[in-house]
Design an enzyme around this catalytic site. Structure first.
Site, short mmCIF file in Angstrom:
data_model
loop_
_atom_site.label_atom_id
_atom_site.label_comp_id
_atom_site.label_asym_id
_atom_site.label_seq_id
_atom_site.Cartn_x
_atom_site.Cartn_y
_atom_site.Cartn_z
N TYR A 180 -6.40 -17.71 4.76
CA TYR A 180 -5.81 -16.44 4.22
C TYR A 180 -6.39 -16.75 2.92
CZ TYR A 180 -2.95 -13.17 1.72
OH TYR A 180 -2.11 -12.16 1.10
N GLY A 187 0.91 -1.19 0.12
CA GLY A 187 -0.08 0.19 0.09
C GLY A 187 0.91 1.13 0.06
N1 LIG Z 1 3.03 -9.08 0.16
C1 LIG Z 1 2.62 -10.13 -0.72
O1 LIG Z 1 3.41 -11.29 -1.28
C2 LIG Z 1 1.03 -10.23 -0.92
C3 LIG Z 1 0.75 -10.84 -1.93
C4 LIG Z 1 -0.57 -11.17 -2.42
C5 LIG Z 1 -1.58 -10.47 -1.65
N2 LIG Z 1 -1.31 -9.29 -0.76
C6 LIG Z 1 -2.13 -8.66 -0.17
O2 LIG Z 1 -1.75 -7.11 -0.18
C7 LIG Z 1 -2.25 -6.42 0.93
C8 LIG Z 1 -0.96 -5.86 1.67
O3 LIG Z 1 -0.30 -6.67 2.12
P1 LIG Z 1 1.28 -6.29 2.53
O4 LIG Z 1 2.04 -7.47 2.35
O5 LIG Z 1 1.71 -5.08 2.08
O6 LIG Z 1 1.27 -6.25 4.18
P2 LIG Z 1 1.61 -5.40 5.18
O7 LIG Z 1 3.00 -4.73 4.94
O8 LIG Z 1 1.65 -5.86 6.64
O9 LIG Z 1 0.60 -4.18 5.26
C9 LIG Z 1 -0.74 -4.12 5.45
C10 LIG Z 1 -1.50 -3.07 5.74
O10 LIG Z 1 -2.74 -3.23 6.02
C11 LIG Z 1 -3.12 -2.39 7.25
N3 LIG Z 1 -4.20 -3.19 8.01
C12 LIG Z 1 -3.86 -4.57 8.65
N4 LIG Z 1 -4.94 -4.63 9.26
C13 LIG Z 1 -5.87 -3.85 9.21
C14 LIG Z 1 -7.08 -3.36 9.60
N5 LIG Z 1 -7.80 -4.20 10.56
N6 LIG Z 1 -7.72 -2.16 9.53
C15 LIG Z 1 -6.99 -1.30 9.00
N7 LIG Z 1 -5.79 -1.43 8.24
C16 LIG Z 1 -5.37 -2.46 8.37
C17 LIG Z 1 -1.73 -2.08 7.85
O11 LIG Z 1 -1.80 -1.07 8.82
P3 LIG Z 1 -1.40 -0.79 10.37
O12 LIG Z 1 -0.13 -1.83 10.21
O13 LIG Z 1 -0.99 0.51 10.37
O14 LIG Z 1 -2.44 -1.11 11.11
C18 LIG Z 1 -0.73 -1.98 6.80
O15 LIG Z 1 -0.60 -0.63 6.37
C19 LIG Z 1 -2.92 -7.56 1.72
O16 LIG Z 1 -4.38 -7.33 1.75
C20 LIG Z 1 -2.49 -8.76 1.26
O17 LIG Z 1 -3.42 -9.81 1.55
C21 LIG Z 1 0.09 -9.40 -0.31
#
Ligand SMILES: NC(=O)c1ccc[n+]([C@@H]2O[C@H](COP(=O)([O-])OP(=O)(O)OC[C@H]3O[C@@H](n4cnc5c(N)ncnc54)[C@H](OP(=O)(O)O)[C@@H]3O)[C@@H](O)[C@H]2O)c1
Length: 266
Positions: free
Chosen positions: A155, A20
């Site tokens: 998940y 994000g």
């Molecule tokens: N990284 C990958 O390989 C990958 C692959 C496929 C899909 N995704 C998807 O991409 C998205 C981002 O993943 P990421 O890897 O960037 O994860 P990340 O670094 O852990 O970031 C997650 C973000 O979501 C926010 N968040 C989590 N729970 C929340 C809640 N209950 N209310 C509001 N905000 C919330 C966190 O904010 P705070 O920590 O400030 O609360 C953080 O900004 C996710 O939906 C994940 O399923 C990721």
């Protein structure tokens, strides 16, 4: 190529970190005014400040999207300075659990945060996009939606639900000027995934240091034609394209950004 995002306002949920954060930075660099969001105010404000220091427009909004009140607060704060034209439903979480470890409560919590949070934001923000005759909803899905592993079942299923609801929304928005599409990342390296992989690496015999673990983890959990993990900026690029007027004819589509991890031709 100018993505024509100047004058648009974008809310990227979960942009205080990871994918994000990269999306928020790129949308702002392309001219959009960006609302950075997370639960951690310091981190969210830090990303907004980075954007402003780079010459972009951004402010931070803090709130937990896992309940109706928190989502309503975020929607109100995000629209306080003007309407939101672009909603990127990105906030979510993943825990590396086995079938035995993933309790019904864990399934429920993961579905609530990863799926229902996005629905809450759609319900708050899409009606006004519809009225204005222009808008974008981009949902972040994932390769595990169509190609699940035996791990993280709670998940994987939420990613499948995200893909499904995004296409349903596109059908619902027929003829309105508002589109709904999915960007589907493979395994992308952010702090959270690196931490997860480093944690499970030694147990899987992938090595002890990150340098040893990294190539073995790619082969074991994310084999792809580029033979590496993806970078957050590579996901952001696909999101930015879908957010602009040039993508008006793209509806209910999935752009996979996974190095070829998902093997399907379609
Ligand atoms: N990284 C990958 O390989 C990958 C692959 C496929 C899909 N995704 C998807 O991409 C998205 C981002 O993943 P990421 O890897 O960037 O994860 P990340 O670094 O852990 O970031 C997650 C973000 O979501 C926010 N968040 C989590 N729970 C929340 C809640 N209950 N209310 C509001 N905000 C919330 C966190 O904010 P705070 O920590 O400030 O609360 C953080 O900004 C996710 O939906 C994940 O399923 C990721």
């Amino acid at each position: 190529m100018d993505l024509e995002l100047t004058g648009k306002r974008a809310l990227v949920t979960g942009s205080s970190a990871g994918l994000g954060r990269a999306m928020a930075k790129l949308l702002a660099a392309e001219g959009a005014a960006v609302v950075v969001h997370g639960r951690d105010g310091e981190r969210a404000e830090g990303v907004a400040r980075e954007i402003r220091e780079a010459g972009g427009t951004a402010h931070a909004v803090v709130g937990d999207l896992s309940d109706d009140g928190g989502a309503e607060h975020v929607a109100r704060a995000a629209t306080a300075h003007g309407p939101v034209d672009i909603l990127v439903n990105n906030a979510g979480f993943y825990r590396h659990l086995s079938w035995a470890e993933a309790t019904p409560d864990e399934w429920r919590d993961t579905y609530n945060v990863n799926v229902v949070s996005g629905v809450r934001m759609i319900r708050h923000l899409v009606p006004a996009m519809r009225e204005r005759g222009w808008g974008r909803v981009v949902t972040i899905g994932g390769g595990l939606a169509s190609q699940p592993t035996g791990a993280l079942p709670q998940y994987n299923a939420t990613l499948a639900a995200r893909h499904n609801l995004a296409v349903s929304l596109a059908r619902e928005l027929k003829g309105t000027g508002v589109t709904s599409n999915v960007v589907s990342p493979g395994a992308i390296l952010v702090d959270a995934t690196r931490e997860l992989i480093t944690g499970i690496g030694p147990g899987h015999g992938w090595g002890d240091t990150w340098e040893e673990i990294r190539p073995n983890a790619v082969r074991a959990i994310a084999p792809n034609d580029q033979e590496r993990f993806g970078e957050p900026e590579e996901i952001a690029a696909a999101v930015a394209y879908l957010c602009g007027p040039r993508a008006q004819y793209v509806s209910g589509a999935t752009i996979r950004v996974d190095g070829g991890l998902v093997r399907s031709a379609f």
